[in-house]
Scaffold this motif. Structure first.
Motif, PDB file in Angstrom:
ATOM      1  N   ALA A 126       0.832  -1.206   0.000  1.00 20.96           N
ATOM      2  CA  ALA A 126       0.000   0.000   0.000  1.00 20.96           C
ATOM      3  C   ALA A 126       0.865   1.255   0.000  1.00 20.96           C
ATOM      4  N   ASN A 127       1.926   1.246   0.797  1.00 19.16           N
ATOM      5  CA  ASN A 127       2.816   2.412   0.850  1.00 19.16           C
ATOM      6  C   ASN A 127       3.469   2.677  -0.503  1.00 19.16           C
ATOM      7  N   ILE A 128       3.873   1.598  -1.175  1.00 19.69           N
ATOM      8  CA  ILE A 128       4.486   1.731  -2.503  1.00 19.69           C
ATOM      9  C   ILE A 128       3.473   2.305  -3.493  1.00 19.69           C
ATOM     10  N   LEU A 129       2.248   1.796  -3.445  1.00 21.66           N
ATOM     11  CA  LEU A 129       1.212   2.285  -4.356  1.00 21.66           C
ATOM     12  C   LEU A 129       0.893   3.751  -4.086  1.00 21.66           C
ATOM     13  N   PHE A 130       0.817   4.138  -2.825  1.00 21.46           N
ATOM     14  CA  PHE A 130       0.535   5.545  -2.511  1.00 21.46           C
ATOM     15  C   PHE A 130       1.668   6.458  -2.982  1.00 21.46           C
ATOM     16  N   ASP A 131       2.905   6.014  -2.867  1.00 22.13           N
ATOM     17  CA  ASP A 131       4.030   6.818  -3.370  1.00 22.13           C
ATOM     18  C   ASP A 131       3.910   7.017  -4.884  1.00 22.13           C
ATOM     19  N   GLU A 132       3.565   5.954  -5.580  1.00 17.02           N
ATOM     20  CA  GLU A 132       3.406   6.051  -7.034  1.00 17.02           C
ATOM     21  C   GLU A 132       2.189   6.920  -7.378  1.00 17.02           C
ATOM     22  N   PHE A 133       1.122   6.773  -6.624  1.00 20.87           N
ATOM     23  CA  PHE A 133      -0.099   7.570  -6.766  1.00 20.87           C
ATOM     24  C   PHE A 133       0.238   9.062  -6.685  1.00 20.87           C
ATOM     25  N   ARG A 134       1.012   9.454  -5.665  1.00 18.25           N
ATOM     26  CA  ARG A 134       1.404  10.865  -5.507  1.00 18.25           C
ATOM     27  C   ARG A 134       2.271  11.339  -6.668  1.00 18.25           C
ATOM     28  N   GLU A 135       3.211  10.490  -7.060  1.00 12.77           N
ATOM     29  CA  GLU A 135       4.117  10.884  -8.141  1.00 12.77           C
ATOM     30  C   GLU A 135       3.358  11.093  -9.449  1.00 12.77           C
ATOM     31  N   LEU A 136       2.428  10.225  -9.744  1.00 13.87           N
ATOM     32  CA  LEU A 136       1.650  10.334 -10.980  1.00 13.87           C
ATOM     33  C   LEU A 136       0.697  11.527 -10.961  1.00 13.87           C
ATOM     34  N   SER A 137       0.330  11.995  -9.761  1.00 12.48           N
ATOM     35  CA  SER A 137      -0.595  13.128  -9.668  1.00 12.48           C
ATOM     36  C   SER A 137      -0.013  14.388 -10.295  1.00 12.48           C
ATOM     37  N   ARG A 138       1.300  14.453 -10.399  1.00 13.46           N
ATOM     38  CA  ARG A 138       1.944  15.658 -10.939  1.00 13.46           C
ATOM     39  C   ARG A 138       1.668  15.838 -12.426  1.00 13.46           C
ATOM     40  N   LEU A 139       1.192  14.787 -13.083  1.00 10.06           N
ATOM     41  CA  LEU A 139       0.800  14.920 -14.493  1.00 10.06           C
ATOM     42  C   LEU A 139      -0.423  15.814 -14.647  1.00 10.06           C
ATOM     43  N   PHE A 140      -1.241  15.896 -13.594  1.00 12.83           N
ATOM     44  CA  PHE A 140      -2.496  16.639 -13.654  1.00 12.83           C
ATOM     45  C   PHE A 140      -2.445  17.940 -12.852  1.00 12.83           C
ATOM     46  N   GLN A 199      -8.235  25.672 -17.573  1.00 10.79           N
ATOM     47  CA  GLN A 199      -7.051  25.808 -16.718  1.00 10.79           C
ATOM     48  C   GLN A 199      -7.046  24.816 -15.564  1.00 10.79           C
ATOM     49  N   ASP A 200      -8.224  24.308 -15.180  1.00  7.52           N
ATOM     50  CA  ASP A 200      -8.292  23.358 -14.068  1.00  7.52           C
ATOM     51  C   ASP A 200      -7.707  21.997 -14.420  1.00  7.52           C
ATOM     52  N   ASN A 201      -7.495  21.743 -15.710  1.00  2.27           N
ATOM     53  CA  ASN A 201      -6.838  20.501 -16.128  1.00  2.27           C
ATOM     54  C   ASN A 201      -5.373  20.464 -15.710  1.00  2.27           C
ATOM     55  N   PHE A 202      -4.794  21.629 -15.404  1.00  2.00           N
ATOM     56  CA  PHE A 202      -3.358  21.708 -15.144  1.00  2.00           C
ATOM     57  C   PHE A 202      -2.998  22.387 -13.826  1.00  2.00           C
ATOM     58  N   ASN A 203      -3.950  23.116 -13.217  1.00  2.00           N
ATOM     59  CA  ASN A 203      -3.592  23.910 -12.034  1.00  2.00           C
ATOM     60  C   ASN A 203      -3.822  23.187 -10.710  1.00  2.00           C
ATOM     61  N   GLY A 204      -4.243  21.924 -10.767  1.00  2.61           N
ATOM     62  CA  GLY A 204      -4.431  21.144  -9.556  1.00  2.61           C
ATOM     63  C   GLY A 204      -5.857  21.066  -9.060  1.00  2.61           C
ATOM     64  N   MET A 205      -6.755  21.932  -9.554  1.00  5.17           N
ATOM     65  CA  MET A 205      -8.134  21.920  -9.060  1.00  5.17           C
ATOM     66  C   MET A 205      -9.005  20.899  -9.790  1.00  5.17           C
ATOM     67  N   GLY A 206      -8.694  20.634 -11.047  1.00  3.65           N
ATOM     68  CA  GLY A 206      -9.473  19.654 -11.796  1.00  3.65           C
ATOM     69  C   GLY A 206      -9.311  18.248 -11.243  1.00  3.65           C
ATOM     70  N   ILE A 207      -8.110  17.918 -10.793  1.00  2.00           N
ATOM     71  CA  ILE A 207      -7.853  16.569 -10.295  1.00  2.00           C
ATOM     72  C   ILE A 207      -8.284  16.424  -8.837  1.00  2.00           C
ATOM     73  N   THR A 208      -8.311  17.512  -8.062  1.00  2.49           N
ATOM     74  CA  THR A 208      -8.692  17.432  -6.649  1.00  2.49           C
ATOM     75  C   THR A 208     -10.204  17.518  -6.466  1.00  2.49           C
ATOM     76  N   VAL A 209     -10.861  18.375  -7.273  1.00  2.00           N
ATOM     77  CA  VAL A 209     -12.299  18.592  -7.099  1.00  2.00           C
ATOM     78  C   VAL A 209     -13.068  18.325  -8.388  1.00  2.00           C
ATOM     79  N   HIS A 210     -12.776  19.050  -9.445  1.00  2.57           N
ATOM     80  CA  HIS A 210     -13.452  18.980 -10.742  1.00  2.57           C
ATOM     81  C   HIS A 210     -14.937  19.304 -10.564  1.00  2.57           C
TER      82      HIS A 210
END
Length: 283
Positions: A82-96, A187-198
């Protein structure tokens, strides 16, 4: 006629606040067979296999030319996986979440999912993003703030310096003609709000106070907005989600019965002032 007493809630969406029965709030309810067969979640992570609880190396990645030549990677515990998956999850979030004030929010929210067992989440940056959205929306057809501004100028009882109870529905209808604040702009596709809330789940709009002096009014209006940080089966069944490893990892961490990390309510609050005059509607 009776005057409205404040605070007064003008508008509520049909969807409820704190609806823990919603489909995207489920967790730990799917088996390995269901995840693989119904949703195609075979290739989940590049770092760990959540089904066999083994690390993934270049020699046992399914897409690798060396696949099968060295056997499986080392065994790991469920918690380590789970810890490994969460680390990868966080890293991949930077794409959005590429730039701007809100780009770190998604990593905060992933960490909250990992460690806080479904507790509701609120952050000053989310409140700031909501207020900024409301204030900067200057589309007269969409902006609930501008539609309320127009409605106030005709709904106020200028002679008695109050807002009559009979006018409450007029204000509610004005809000319903607009578009509630959502983070689905380009702009929400790239500024962090689209992936957190949308999109959002529920919205309440309340007049906290109304001051009328001469031919001017000043209304203090509060927006309470709630979203769910969770995925349902409709989400993961769509190609636009399923194609990204980010969402595949998220869905497995949330819905796999060997993990079952809880989704949570995301709460946002914003208070704005709306001011205007008696003759605004005639302009």
């Amino acid at each position: 006629m009776a005057a409205l007493q404040f605070p007064c809630t003008l508008f509520k969406t049909q969807k409820w606040m704190d609806d823990y029965s919603a489909s995207d709030m489920r967790c730990g309810d799917l088996t390995e067979a269901q995840l693989k067969t119904h949703y195609g979640l075979v290739d989940v992570s590049t770092r760990a296999n959540p089904y066999t609880l083994t690390k993934i190396t270049p020699f046992n990645q399914p897409q690798s030319m060396f696949h099968g030549s060295r056997g499986e990677g080392g065994k790991i515990t469920r918690q380590q996986c789970a810890n490994i998956l969460f680390d990868e999850f966080r890293e991949l979030s930077r794409l959005f979440s590429v730039y701007g004030t809100y780009k770190t929010l998604i990593e905060h929210m992933i960490r909250h999912m990992q460690h806080n067992n479904g507790m509701p989440y609120q952050h000053g940056l989310l409140d700031r993003a909501l207020k900024d959205h409301i204030i900067r929306d200057n589309n007269p057809d969409n902006s609930t703030r501008l539609l309320l501004k127009e409605a106030f100028s005709t709904a106020v009882d200028w002679e008695n310096k109050c807002l009559q109870v009979s006018k409450k529905d007029e204000l509610r209808i004005a809000i319903s003609r607009g578009k509630l604040p959502k983070f689905d702009r380009f702009q929400d596709n790239f500024n962090g709000m689209g992936i957190t809330v949308h999109d959002t789940w529920a919205t309440h709009i309340t007049i906290k106070s109304l001051q009328i002096d001469n031919n001017r009014y000043r209304a203090v209006v509060h927006y309470k907005v709630q979203d769910h940080f969770g995925l349902d089966v409709d989400d993961i069944s769509k190609f636009k989600f399923n194609q990204f490893r980010f969402f595949r990892i998220w869905f497995v961490l949330q819905r796999y019965n060997q993990f079952g990390f809880k989704p949570f309510m995301t709460n946002m609050d914003a208070t704005v002032e709306i001011t205007g005059g008696r003759n605004d509607s005639k302009k």
